[in-house]
Enzyme design. Sequence first.
Site, PDB file in Angstrom:
ATOM      1  N   ARG A 279       0.861  -1.184   0.000  1.00 61.41           N
ATOM      2  CA  ARG A 279       0.000   0.000   0.000  1.00 61.41           C
ATOM      3  C   ARG A 279       0.895   1.231   0.000  1.00 61.41           C
ATOM      4  NH1 ARG A 279      -3.394  -2.877  -1.472  1.00 61.41           N
ATOM      5  NH2 ARG A 279      -5.470  -3.273  -0.611  1.00 61.41           N
TER       6      ARG A 279
ATOM      7  N   ASP B  46       4.318  -0.233  -7.105  1.00 62.96           N
ATOM      8  CA  ASP B  46       3.037  -0.619  -7.714  1.00 62.96           C
ATOM      9  C   ASP B  46       1.904   0.148  -7.041  1.00 62.96           C
ATOM     10  OD1 ASP B  46       1.374  -2.197  -9.442  1.00 62.96           O
ATOM     11  OD2 ASP B  46       0.765  -3.378  -7.701  1.00 62.96           O
TER      12      ASP B  46
ATOM     13  N   GLU C 180      -2.616   7.583  -4.610  1.00 63.27           N
ATOM     14  CA  GLU C 180      -2.998   6.988  -5.894  1.00 63.27           C
ATOM     15  C   GLU C 180      -4.488   7.053  -6.199  1.00 63.27           C
ATOM     16  OE1 GLU C 180      -1.795   2.827  -5.014  1.00 63.27           O
ATOM     17  OE2 GLU C 180      -3.899   2.277  -5.199  1.00 63.27           O
TER      18      GLU C 180
ATOM     19  N   HIS D  78      -0.946  -0.115  -9.544  1.00 65.35           N
ATOM     20  CA  HIS D  78      -1.590  -1.061  -8.616  1.00 65.35           C
ATOM     21  C   HIS D  78      -2.124  -2.274  -9.383  1.00 65.35           C
ATOM     22  CE1 HIS D  78      -3.623  -1.188  -4.412  1.00 65.35           C
ATOM     23  NE2 HIS D  78      -3.406  -2.414  -4.857  1.00 65.35           N
TER      24      HIS D  78
HETATM   25  P1  NAD Z   1      -1.186 -11.341   4.975  1.00 66.97           P
HETATM   26  O1  NAD Z   1      -2.199 -10.935   5.988  1.00 66.97           O
HETATM   27  O2  NAD Z   1      -1.116 -12.779   4.558  1.00 66.97           O
HETATM   28  O3  NAD Z   1       0.282 -10.928   5.475  1.00 66.97           O
HETATM   29  C1  NAD Z   1       0.584  -9.688   6.050  1.00 66.97           C
HETATM   30  C2  NAD Z   1       1.740  -9.903   7.011  1.00 66.97           C
HETATM   31  O4  NAD Z   1       2.130  -8.636   7.516  1.00 66.97           O
HETATM   32  C3  NAD Z   1       1.357 -10.783   8.214  1.00 66.97           C
HETATM   33  O5  NAD Z   1       2.302 -11.826   8.390  1.00 66.97           O
HETATM   34  C4  NAD Z   1       1.383  -9.814   9.376  1.00 66.97           C
HETATM   35  O6  NAD Z   1       1.771 -10.406  10.602  1.00 66.97           O
HETATM   36  C5  NAD Z   1       2.400  -8.789   8.896  1.00 66.97           C
HETATM   37  N1  NAD Z   1       2.320  -7.525   9.601  1.00 66.97           N
HETATM   38  C6  NAD Z   1       1.240  -6.912  10.145  1.00 66.97           C
HETATM   39  N2  NAD Z   1       1.591  -5.767  10.741  1.00 66.97           N
HETATM   40  C7  NAD Z   1       2.932  -5.663  10.573  1.00 66.97           C
HETATM   41  C8  NAD Z   1       3.890  -4.697  10.998  1.00 66.97           C
HETATM   42  N3  NAD Z   1       3.532  -3.629  11.731  1.00 66.97           N
HETATM   43  N4  NAD Z   1       5.173  -4.886  10.643  1.00 66.97           N
HETATM   44  C9  NAD Z   1       5.558  -5.998   9.945  1.00 66.97           C
HETATM   45  N5  NAD Z   1       4.693  -6.939   9.532  1.00 66.97           N
HETATM   46  C10 NAD Z   1       3.408  -6.770   9.850  1.00 66.97           C
HETATM   47  O7  NAD Z   1      -1.419 -10.399   3.723  1.00 66.97           O
HETATM   48  P2  NAD Z   1      -0.949 -10.658   2.214  1.00 66.97           P
HETATM   49  O8  NAD Z   1      -2.011 -11.392   1.488  1.00 66.97           O
HETATM   50  O9  NAD Z   1       0.438 -11.179   2.208  1.00 66.97           O
HETATM   51  O10 NAD Z   1      -0.990  -9.160   1.644  1.00 66.97           O
HETATM   52  C11 NAD Z   1      -0.085  -8.175   2.117  1.00 66.97           C
HETATM   53  C12 NAD Z   1      -0.521  -6.822   1.610  1.00 66.97           C
HETATM   54  O11 NAD Z   1      -0.369  -6.791   0.185  1.00 66.97           O
HETATM   55  C13 NAD Z   1      -2.022  -6.514   1.811  1.00 66.97           C
HETATM   56  O12 NAD Z   1      -2.259  -5.963   3.084  1.00 66.97           O
HETATM   57  C14 NAD Z   1      -2.309  -5.514   0.718  1.00 66.97           C
HETATM   58  O13 NAD Z   1      -2.119  -4.214   1.227  1.00 66.97           O
HETATM   59  C15 NAD Z   1      -1.225  -5.794  -0.329  1.00 66.97           C
HETATM   60  N6  NAD Z   1      -1.788  -6.282  -1.604  1.00 66.97           N
HETATM   61  C16 NAD Z   1      -1.455  -5.636  -2.754  1.00 66.97           C
HETATM   62  C17 NAD Z   1      -1.933  -6.075  -3.981  1.00 66.97           C
HETATM   63  C18 NAD Z   1      -1.563  -5.409  -5.282  1.00 66.97           C
HETATM   64  O14 NAD Z   1      -2.285  -5.574  -6.286  1.00 66.97           O
HETATM   65  N7  NAD Z   1      -0.473  -4.656  -5.351  1.00 66.97           N
HETATM   66  C19 NAD Z   1      -2.791  -7.178  -4.015  1.00 66.97           C
HETATM   67  C20 NAD Z   1      -3.093  -7.839  -2.823  1.00 66.97           C
HETATM   68  C21 NAD Z   1      -2.592  -7.381  -1.614  1.00 66.97           C
END
Ligand code: NAD
Length: 333
Positions: A230, A254, A259, A291
């Site tokens: 994000r 991305d 955005e 994105h």
């Molecule tokens: P997920 O919930 O499986 O993993 C997120 C991880 O971040 C978890 O292990 C959690 O413990 C950790 N976390 C939480 N707070 C934290 C902190 N303060 N410091 C360090 N780590 C922390 O989520 P995911 O499916 O792996 O997705 C991650 C992120 O990717 C989503 O939150 C979303 O914002 C982003 N995303 C982007 C796209 C895209 O098109 N670019 C698509 C899907 C998701």
Amino acid sequence: MITISFYDTKPYDKKYFNIINEQYGFTINYFETKLSARTAKLAEGSDAVCAFVNDDVSAPTIDALHKLGIKIIAMRCAGYNNVDIRYAQDKIPVVRVPAYSPHAVAEHAMALLLTLNRRIHKAFLRTRDFNFSLNGLTGFDLYGKTVGVVGTGKIGSAFIDICRGFGMKVLAYDVFPNLDGVEYVDMETLLKRSDLISLHCPLTPSTRHIINAKSIDKMKKGVFIVNTSRGALIDSEALLYGLLNEKLGGACLDVYEEESDLFYEDNSATIVKDDILSRLICLPNVIVTSHQGFLTGEALTNIASTTLENISEFFADGSLDNQILMNFSKNTV
Ligand code: NAD
């Protein structure tokens, strides 16, 4: 007949949702406009609303949807920083798609990194013009480099697997370390030791601007930063400054902090007023995509399936398996 008001529709959404909806038979009203308190009234007469990452699901929007009798808000994404969960809690349940293809996003992160490092975007333009010069295209081997991964959930973990395939050393930081065989370190150590840093944690109040002037100061000179998570994880002004003073070697983005009014739209005939984005885009060591980490056929199919199943189950028996709740736990962040 259950009716869904679908906001911020793009042609690829319609294509995949229409295919999956053949199994459900919902009436889907597709709107190109984004969801906001102002546009909520378009959902009048619907039972459910389907929204995406840059829709405004803040308290005024939730109030407006609640007044219209909307029973469920189905986010067709994993992240939900644009939803006021606390406010929605007693009014309308909000569900999401917790996982649709972590590989899509992880692969996009590596695609950005390879493109920028090996200047593929520049080489592509040069060779189309029969310019076969290599000057200015020098990159570095990823093999043997140390990558710092912030957030080792589904996407971070898939990204780590890819990096290991390249022979990279992996350091990780997560508030809930969950992977065996990965060297977890504190954020300070990750910043100090990494040659590349990739962000895969959600945007929460505690991760907002996790990359800022102070953290950039602690990094090695020449670090590449990759953000497919994000935009607001990075203080964009600090990022720009770090690139201009050559502390940072490159940025693969991305997502971008501001955005929401720009990404997913064709602004090519508009004067974009965001000076920071304009300067970032002009730098030779920055690559920006709009994105699109999620944009694979597999991910779009899974997004449509889970979203429509979330809605179907709710109307069948009140199930809310993928509800977003306030009590953030390992599984809900
Ligand atoms: P997920 O919930 O499986 O993993 C997120 C991880 O971040 C978890 O292990 C959690 O413990 C950790 N976390 C939480 N707070 C934290 C902190 N303060 N410091 C360090 N780590 C922390 O989520 P995911 O499916 O792996 O997705 C991650 C992120 O990717 C989503 O939150 C979303 O914002 C982003 N995303 C982007 C796209 C895209 O098109 N670019 C698509 C899907 C998701």
